[in-house]
Design an enzyme around this catalytic site. Structure first.
Site, PDB file in Angstrom:
ATOM      1  CD  GLU A 126     -56.353 -65.831  68.181  1.00 13.13           C
ATOM      2  OE1 GLU A 126     -56.866 -65.137  67.402  1.00 13.13           O
ATOM      3  OE2 GLU A 126     -55.273 -66.596  68.078  1.00 13.13           O
ATOM      4  CD  GLU A 159     -56.636 -68.574  64.145  1.00 13.09           C
ATOM      5  OE1 GLU A 159     -56.067 -68.176  63.108  1.00 13.09           O
ATOM      6  OE2 GLU A 159     -57.561 -68.106  64.838  1.00 13.09           O
TER       7      GLU A 159
HETATM    8  C1  GLA Z   1     -56.533 -65.179  64.327  1.00 18.04           C
HETATM    9  C2  GLA Z   1     -55.003 -65.355  64.674  1.00 18.04           C
HETATM   10  C3  GLA Z   1     -54.492 -64.196  65.346  1.00 18.04           C
HETATM   11  C4  GLA Z   1     -54.937 -62.834  64.713  1.00 18.04           C
HETATM   12  C5  GLA Z   1     -56.521 -62.872  64.758  1.00 18.04           C
HETATM   13  C6  GLA Z   1     -56.879 -61.659  64.059  1.00 18.04           C
HETATM   14  O1  GLA Z   1     -57.090 -65.563  65.002  1.00 18.04           O
HETATM   15  O2  GLA Z   1     -54.817 -66.377  65.513  1.00 18.04           O
HETATM   16  O3  GLA Z   1     -53.160 -64.174  65.484  1.00 18.04           O
HETATM   17  O4  GLA Z   1     -54.109 -62.649  63.386  1.00 18.04           O
HETATM   18  O5  GLA Z   1     -56.818 -63.889  63.872  1.00 18.04           O
HETATM   19  O6  GLA Z   1     -58.236 -61.544  63.884  1.00 18.04           O
END
Ligand code: GLA
Length: 696
Positions: free
Chosen positions: A341, A184
């Site tokens: 995710e 991210e």
């Molecule tokens: C982000 C991060 C993950 C985790 C999620 C939790 O997407 O990439 O590592 O922290 O949030 O919702």
């Protein structure tokens, strides 16, 4: 023969840009936009797996349960830097060798991450100058996560070393199916004000403008006597006594995007060199992280992937989910993408982390799939016992393998196995919404006519009207090819380049319906008001000049009556217009602009340019858009409210219909040729409509 299936068995019924040169991929074998994941047959299913938090006995249990759940891919290594390189330049890979062999032996593909989003403690101890410095000039310490300063040469060197080690050791490991660079980008670190960043920004500004005269002109430094006489006076936007120069702030956003993108590109190029044929991605947050200009990023990844989390406080959060998924597919140029995710149930970082209802996880997952995702992954496989995310849901929650969540995870795994044929099919849309991060950055800077007219809200409101009308929608950069669309909406195009304005003109003359929202076409790429009025970039095309912005007071509204006799209500914004060459379709019915034009349409070439000078609610937009659809020859499908009917089509014409029911009642949908599709309350149904020619 057509096949119909209900896909949510656990949802108990009745319970309810293109302005810079495109970089070729540095991996020649991946230059085609449609890349598959080696060794992965069906829809990718799995999640982030963080085995460094667990003893090895637990790994074996994990793999057994992954197989039970139908998991076929996991993302590993995002947070492993401290374990992989416990001391600078010393690597410990024995544990990762064993883990990869274990996963490979179980037929689980690996999306192997570079761990550069969490440098180890030794890194910060050795290179304190590489820490991120925030706007208030505080250096941010270790003990959490988030990269170091993206401009730091020490951080970049350390990233290159660990990435090279991983590429050399695992570049041709049979378990590795994809590379997951970093995690991210853009959050939690979207900018840094370290001394390295000061130098880097200065160099970037020099390259962009060539001379101090150029900078002074671009940033309008004659205003408030900000003229720069030496290069060392070019500074990032550190705190200032009053509001800072907006043109510099906009360039700072561009620079920060570029500085972070450079970090990604360096790692990607190493992996392409050492791991030919294995696609590289990095997980975006398309709609939720405004820091990165993802049109620029999307052309640098081999597969577009995205992370999405529901906004728990929004009872209609499935609309924002749909928008995020449509935006991601658009970033992928219409190619399949991966949801890398999302959550099986509640997250832990919002104010009130609402647990998902039974069936909601499947509904969310299949909504992404129906909008073009070829992979459905989660954060995370096993819930963490310790650390900041121990209350975040997981595929395998603390309650274990007998829990409701794990049961639903297994059911979803089986469903996705059945849906393998959907993989590779595509979504088609006749409507596109203009989306431009640069315009968003500029529009949302301080000291605007109204803080309540924001890019995000405007865009989402217009999107929700299309969503409610069951019309598939793409997003496009304002300079992209628009010729495939019948309708283009520009809800929030505050900053518009000359090339974009010419592009819109071409679209309209070629027969398109362009609908422009308020406060659009106002500034050039330096955030300077153009010569010729407040919407000079679009005034000719729209046949309307904006003479004055007239934002409303809080709680105040303004009525608009349309020529069809409907009464609409502006919430935040009105504009004084001079109509030059357009038909007036709506006028203000009260307030200071009483009887002034509020909605216009100009015939140009074979198309029309519509202008809506106020913000309207989702409900009120119906009156405007219905007319636009009619001009574009589009029909609003007859479907119940909050029931989606989405389609992905294979190259041979086979269609996959998905009915997604967000309501508490079951519905029978007419899906053509006298066929109906039953969808239970809160459930998803899938219908495969074969071509007349039998499938091979
Ligand atoms: C982000 C991060 C993950 C985790 C999620 C939790 O997407 O990439 O590592 O922290 O949030 O919702």
């Amino acid at each position: 023969m057509n096949r119909e299936r209900s896909l949510s068995p656990s949802a108990t019924p009745d319970q309810h840009r293109p302005d810079a040169p495109v970089t070729e991929s540095s991996n020649p074998s991946l230059s085609s936009p449609s890349v598959s994941i080696p060794g992965l047959e069906g829809v990718a299913y799995g999640g982030d797996y963080n085995p460094e938090q667990w003893p090895r006995e637990v790994w074996r249990e994990d793999v057994r349960l992954m197989r039970e759940a139908g998991v076929n891919m996991v993302s590993i290594g995002m947070w492993s830097w401290a374990k992989l390189e416990p001391r600078e330049g010393e690597f410990d890979t024995e544990w990762l060798d064993e883990l990869l062999d274990l996963l490979h032996g179980a037929g689980i593909r690996v999306d192997l991450a570079t761990p550069t989003a969490a440098p180890p403690a030794w890194f910060f101890r050795t290179y304190p100058q590489a820490r991120v410095v925030d706007r208030e000039q505080r250096a941010l310490g270790p003990g959490s996560r988030g990269m170091a300063c993206p401009s730091s040469p020490d951080y970049r060197a350390a990233c290159a070393r660990i990435t090279r080690m991983l590429g050399e050791r695992y570049g041709s490991h049979p378990a590795v199916a994809m590379w997951h660079v970093h995690n991210e980008y853009g959050a939690p670190v979207g900018e840094s004000f370290s001394s390295a960043a000061h130098e880097h920004f200065r160099a970037w500004v020099k390259t962009r403008y060539g001379s101090l005269e150029g900078v002074n002109e671009a940033w309008g430094t004659a205003f408030w006597g900000q003229t720069l006489a030496r290069w060392d006076e070019v500074l990032p936007p550190i705190p200032t006594p009053s509001v800072a120069n907006p043109s510099r702030e906009l360039d700072w956003r561009r620079f920060s995007n570029q500085a972070i993108l450079e970090c990604y590109l360096a790692e990607r190029d190493i992996l392409h060199e050492l791991s030919p044929g294995i696609p590289v991605t990095t997980n975006f947050m398309a709609h939720t992280c405004p820091n990165m200009d993802l049109w620029r990023w999307a052309r640098e990844v081999d597969i577009v992937s995205n992370d999405h989390y529901l906004i728990a406080s929004d009872p209609r959060n499935f609309v924002e989910l749909a928008m995020d998924a449509d935006l991601t597919r658009s970033l992928a140029g219409g190619d399949p993408w991966l949801l890398l995710e999302h959550s099986t149930s509640g997250v832990n970082w919002q104010e009130r982390n609402v647990a998902k209802e039974p069936g909601e996880m499947a509904r969310n997952s299949l909504s992404h799939l129906a909008r073009g995702a070829d992979g459905i992954m989660f954060f995370q496989w096993r819930a963490s016992k310790k650390g900041a995310e121990k209350f975040h849901s997981a595929m395998l929650p603390h309650a274990g393998a007998t829990s409701r969540v794990f049961r639903e995870v297994c059911e979803l795994g089986a469903t996705l196995q059945d849906l393998a044929p959907v993989r590779g099919s595509r979504v088609r849309a006749d409507i596109a919404i203009l989306y431009d991060w640069e315009s968003q950055w500029a529009q949302d800077l301080p000291w605007r006519p109204s803080a309540d007219l924001g890019h995000r809200a405007q865009t989402q409101t217009w999107y929700e009207r299309l969503w409610s009308d069951h019309l598939p929608t793409d997003f496009v950069h304002p300079e992209a090819d628009l010729s495939g669309y019948r309708v283009v909406l520009a809800p929030a195009s505050y900053l518009l380049t000359d090339a974009a304005a010419a592009n819109l003109e071409r679209f309209v003359h070629g027969g398109g319906q362009l609908v422009v929202g308020p406060f659009s076409g106002v500034v050039d790429e330096c955030d300077g008001v153009r010569d010729g009025g407040l919407n000079a970039a679009l005034a000719g095309l729209l046949g309307v000049a904006v003479e004055e912005f007239c934002p409303l007071r809080a709680e105040e509204t303004a009525r608009i009556t349309t020529s069809a006799g409907e009464v609409l209500e502006a919430q935040v914004w009105t504009e004084g217009l001079v109509v030059r060459d357009a038909e007036v379709l709506g006028r203000y019915a009260d307030g200071r602009l009483d009887e002034g034009a509020a909605l216009t349409r100009a015939a140009r070439g074979d198309g029309h340019a519509w202008y809506l000078a106020s913000d309207l609610s989702v409900e009120d937009l119906r009156a405007v858009f219905t007319d636009v659809y009619a001009h574009a020859g589009l029909t609003v499908p007859e479907l119940p409210a909050d029931v989606e009917l989405l389609e992905r089509a294979e190259a041979d014409g086979t269609r996959h219909l998905f009915a997604i029911n967000h309501t508490g009642q079951s519905h029978e949908l007419q899906v053509g040729a006298g066929q109906t599709l039953h969808v239970a309350a809160g459930a998803v149904a899938h219908l495969e409509v074969a071509t007349s020619a039998p499938k091979a």
